[in-house]
Scaffold this active site. Structure first.
Site, PDB file in Angstrom:
ATOM      1  N   GLN A 274       0.821  -1.208   0.000  1.00 12.93           N
ATOM      2  CA  GLN A 274       0.000   0.000   0.000  1.00 12.93           C
ATOM      3  C   GLN A 274       0.852   1.254   0.000  1.00 12.93           C
ATOM      4  O   GLN A 274       0.498   2.258  -0.622  1.00 12.93           O
ATOM      5  CB  GLN A 274      -0.947   0.006   1.207  1.00 12.93           C
ATOM      6  CG  GLN A 274      -2.044  -1.028   1.132  1.00 12.93           C
ATOM      7  CD  GLN A 274      -2.848  -0.948  -0.149  1.00 12.93           C
ATOM      8  OE1 GLN A 274      -2.795  -1.851  -0.984  1.00 12.93           O
ATOM      9  NE2 GLN A 274      -3.592   0.135  -0.321  1.00 12.93           N
ATOM     10  N   HIS A 277       1.709   3.105  -3.334  1.00 11.32           N
ATOM     11  CA  HIS A 277       0.804   3.960  -4.094  1.00 11.32           C
ATOM     12  C   HIS A 277       1.300   5.399  -4.189  1.00 11.32           C
ATOM     13  O   HIS A 277       1.366   5.961  -5.274  1.00 11.32           O
ATOM     14  CB  HIS A 277      -0.593   3.933  -3.478  1.00 11.32           C
ATOM     15  CG  HIS A 277      -1.419   2.765  -3.899  1.00 11.32           C
ATOM     16  ND1 HIS A 277      -2.022   2.694  -5.129  1.00 11.32           N
ATOM     17  CD2 HIS A 277      -1.734   1.617  -3.251  1.00 11.32           C
ATOM     18  CE1 HIS A 277      -2.680   1.544  -5.234  1.00 11.32           C
ATOM     19  NE2 HIS A 277      -2.527   0.883  -4.105  1.00 11.32           N
ATOM     20  N   GLU A 343      -9.495   1.567   5.101  1.00 16.83           N
ATOM     21  CA  GLU A 343      -9.975   1.251   3.751  1.00 16.83           C
ATOM     22  C   GLU A 343      -9.828  -0.258   3.504  1.00 16.83           C
ATOM     23  O   GLU A 343     -10.754  -0.925   3.064  1.00 16.83           O
ATOM     24  CB  GLU A 343      -9.154   2.042   2.732  1.00 16.83           C
ATOM     25  CG  GLU A 343      -9.509   1.752   1.288  1.00 16.83           C
ATOM     26  CD  GLU A 343      -8.537   2.407   0.318  1.00 16.83           C
ATOM     27  OE1 GLU A 343      -8.872   2.479  -0.873  1.00 16.83           O
ATOM     28  OE2 GLU A 343      -7.430   2.832   0.732  1.00 16.83           O
ATOM     29  N   HIS A 344      -8.638  -0.776   3.772  1.00 15.62           N
ATOM     30  CA  HIS A 344      -8.371  -2.214   3.683  1.00 15.62           C
ATOM     31  C   HIS A 344      -7.897  -2.693   5.053  1.00 15.62           C
ATOM     32  O   HIS A 344      -6.989  -2.099   5.626  1.00 15.62           O
ATOM     33  CB  HIS A 344      -7.250  -2.528   2.684  1.00 15.62           C
ATOM     34  CG  HIS A 344      -7.373  -1.840   1.363  1.00 15.62           C
ATOM     35  ND1 HIS A 344      -6.797  -0.611   1.095  1.00 15.62           N
ATOM     36  CD2 HIS A 344      -7.987  -2.227   0.220  1.00 15.62           C
ATOM     37  CE1 HIS A 344      -7.045  -0.275  -0.161  1.00 15.62           C
ATOM     38  NE2 HIS A 344      -7.778  -1.230  -0.714  1.00 15.62           N
ATOM     39  N   ASP A 377      -7.363  -5.994  -4.804  1.00 22.55           N
ATOM     40  CA  ASP A 377      -7.121  -4.919  -5.766  1.00 22.55           C
ATOM     41  C   ASP A 377      -7.415  -5.353  -7.193  1.00 22.55           C
ATOM     42  O   ASP A 377      -7.772  -4.532  -8.040  1.00 22.55           O
ATOM     43  CB  ASP A 377      -5.661  -4.460  -5.685  1.00 22.55           C
ATOM     44  CG  ASP A 377      -5.383  -3.595  -4.473  1.00 22.55           C
ATOM     45  OD1 ASP A 377      -6.346  -3.058  -3.899  1.00 22.55           O
ATOM     46  OD2 ASP A 377      -4.210  -3.453  -4.088  1.00 22.55           O
ATOM     47  N   HIS A 436     -52.538  19.087   5.005  1.00 23.23           N
ATOM     48  CA  HIS A 436     -52.138  17.709   4.735  1.00 23.23           C
ATOM     49  C   HIS A 436     -53.309  16.762   5.014  1.00 23.23           C
ATOM     50  O   HIS A 436     -53.586  15.846   4.236  1.00 23.23           O
ATOM     51  CB  HIS A 436     -50.931  17.315   5.606  1.00 23.23           C
ATOM     52  CG  HIS A 436     -49.623  17.833   5.111  1.00 23.23           C
ATOM     53  ND1 HIS A 436     -49.373  19.165   4.956  1.00 23.23           N
ATOM     54  CD2 HIS A 436     -48.488  17.170   4.746  1.00 23.23           C
ATOM     55  CE1 HIS A 436     -48.127  19.321   4.523  1.00 23.23           C
ATOM     56  NE2 HIS A 436     -47.575  18.121   4.380  1.00 23.23           N
TER      57      HIS A 436
END
Length: 459
Positions: A274, A277, A343-344, A377, A436
């Site tokens: 990771q 990235h 996230e993961h 992924d 109403h």
């Protein structure tokens, strides 16, 4: 290289939920500041259309797009020239992702609330979507797959993809997105692809774009999905409301919960995967084993310096967003990873499956030794467009549901309405909205008057 945070004993028990979230590492991601940058860009696209997109492509991507919309023959050439091994891998990834997402399809459900009164929940696909595929430090054909497949399974009629033009492209691909991106689009049957990146791509999807003579280049969309950098996220925030969005994606994250049964080499390899990235990528290990922490640190030192993108990896691992967090036990570790909301999230414990089922907050959870994040992924079948920045506590990853709208169809007969009329009138009056209630009673006035007139008529 990577910092440590000790949350053992009172260091953890003294923290409430907010305090724990603040104590955990997190990338600094100031979307508010980025808004000042993207606002004039979006306005430029709104006013100047296609001319603005060309000028911004030249300014930010260092290449003036040959055509904003990629011609069909260029898409076909990209697929034809794709390395056969990459093509086979993409086809298999598409197959697996389609299997998982096909199971997410929703069916209309009709509920009989009363005799003559029903509510049907219909699931209607968004009519037109714009899918963003980043193209900065890496090439992401996998993001084409993860965006397009759920949209197609949902039944979206009109799908457009945007990805930045690449300055290094030569020959027939000069001024277009990376050929592998184009090939992935072609494999999926997507023929509307734009050589537009960054915030200007989101603006193009939101406002549409025309030439000076009024010719349409891109029609506006209803929904924009897909990951991107901080400027893409800021443009999504700015234009949300005019368009729907999936999320404001931040830097990628991996959290790993591990005990002393974990393999330090596997853990280190996954943290590095990771960090590869970008400089802001977050890699966080939560463990109750100081021995594992030591072994992982040693493995990181060795592996990070040997990998291709070592400078980027070392920067990410050494940043404030990455850390090894020490806890007393796996239960304490679960509290920490829930507060982090990765996230993961990988689980490497003696009872990985059981511990994974105890997690509440994560974009996607990867169980045990043989389920690394990199599998997700590309080819697990799951989606890799996931919530970041702790948003997993309230948001989900991209799915078929992201492209569907739930619409209730209410169908009541006269008798069914009459049965509940008093309830509606009572609640309307309680809210001081008598009209109403009158909208209900009006439906019975003429018939009631007619019936009363019949009863009073002379024999």
């Amino acid at each position: 290289m990577i910092s440590r945070r000790d949350l053992r004993g009172s260091a953890l028990t003294s923290l409430d939920a907010r305090g724990l979230r603040d104590a955990l590492p997190r990338a600094q991601f100031d979307i508010e500041a980025a808004l000042d940058v993207v606002r004039p860009l979006c306005e430029q696209v709104r006013h100047d259309g296609a001319d603005a997109l060309r000028e911004l492509g030249e300014r930010f991507d260092k290449v003036r797009p040959t055509h904003l919309r990629v011609p069909a023959e260029v898409l076909a050439a990209a697929e034809a020239q794709l390395d056969p091994a990459i093509k086979d891998a993409l086809v298999e990834a598409i197959r697996r992702v389609r299997i998982v997402h096909a199971a997410q399809a929703r069916e209309d459900v009709t509920t009989q609330v009363s005799d003559g009164g029903s509510v049907t929940e219909r699931w209607i696909p968004v009519e037109r979507v714009g899918l963003y595929v980043p193209g900065g430090l890496a090439v992401y054909p996998s993001s084409v797959v993860m965006n397009v497949v759920p949209a197609q399974v949902a039944g979206v009629d009109s799908v457009a993809v945007a990805s930045p033009p690449q300055a290094q492209n030569t020959g027939e691909f000069a001024g277009y997105p990376h050929p592998t991106i184009l090939a992935a689009c072609s494999l999926l049957g997507v023929d509307e692809v734009y050589a537009v990146g960054g915030a200007q791509a989101v603006a193009m999807f939101a406002y549409g774009a025309r030439e000076k003579d009024g010719t349409s280049v891109c029609e506006p969309v209803d929904l924009v999905t897909g990951p991107g950098n901080i400027y893409v996220a800021a443009a999504k925030r700015l234009l949300k409301g005019l368009i729907g969005i999936d999320a404001e994606a931040g830097p990628t994250e991996i959290g790993i919960l591990a005990d002393d049964t974990a393999d330090a080499e596997h853990v280190a390899a996954d943290l590095i995967s990771q960090a590869e990235h970008d400089n802001l990528a977050a890699s966080v290990l939560v463990t109750d084993s100081t021995r594992l922490a030591d072994d992982v640190e040693a493995a990181l030192e060795r592996r990070a310096r040997a990998t291709k993108h070592s400078e980027r990896v070392l920067t990410a691992l050494g940043g404030p967003q990455s850390a090894i967090v020490l806890v007393d036990d796996v239960t304490a570790g679960l509290r920490v990873v829930d507060a982090y909301g990765a996230e993961h999230l990988e689980i490497h414990t003696a009872n990985s499956r059981e511990d994974a089922l105890r997690v509440r907050n994560a974009g996607a959870i990867f169980v045990g030794t043989y389920s690394p994040v990199s599998l997700g992924d590309y080819a697990a079948g799951s989606n890799h467009v996931l919530p970041t920045g702790g948003c997993a506590c309230h948001s989900s990853g991209l799915s078929v549901q992201s492209f569907l709208k739930g619409v209730h169809i209410v169908d009541y007969s006269r008798d069914a309405l009459a049965e509940v009329a008093d309830v509606v009138v009572t609640l309307a009056n309680a809210e001081d909205l008598p009209a109403h209630g009158e909208a209900v009673t009006a439906r019975f006035e003429r018939r009631d008057e007619a019936e009363a007139g019949t009863e009073n008529a002379p024999a």
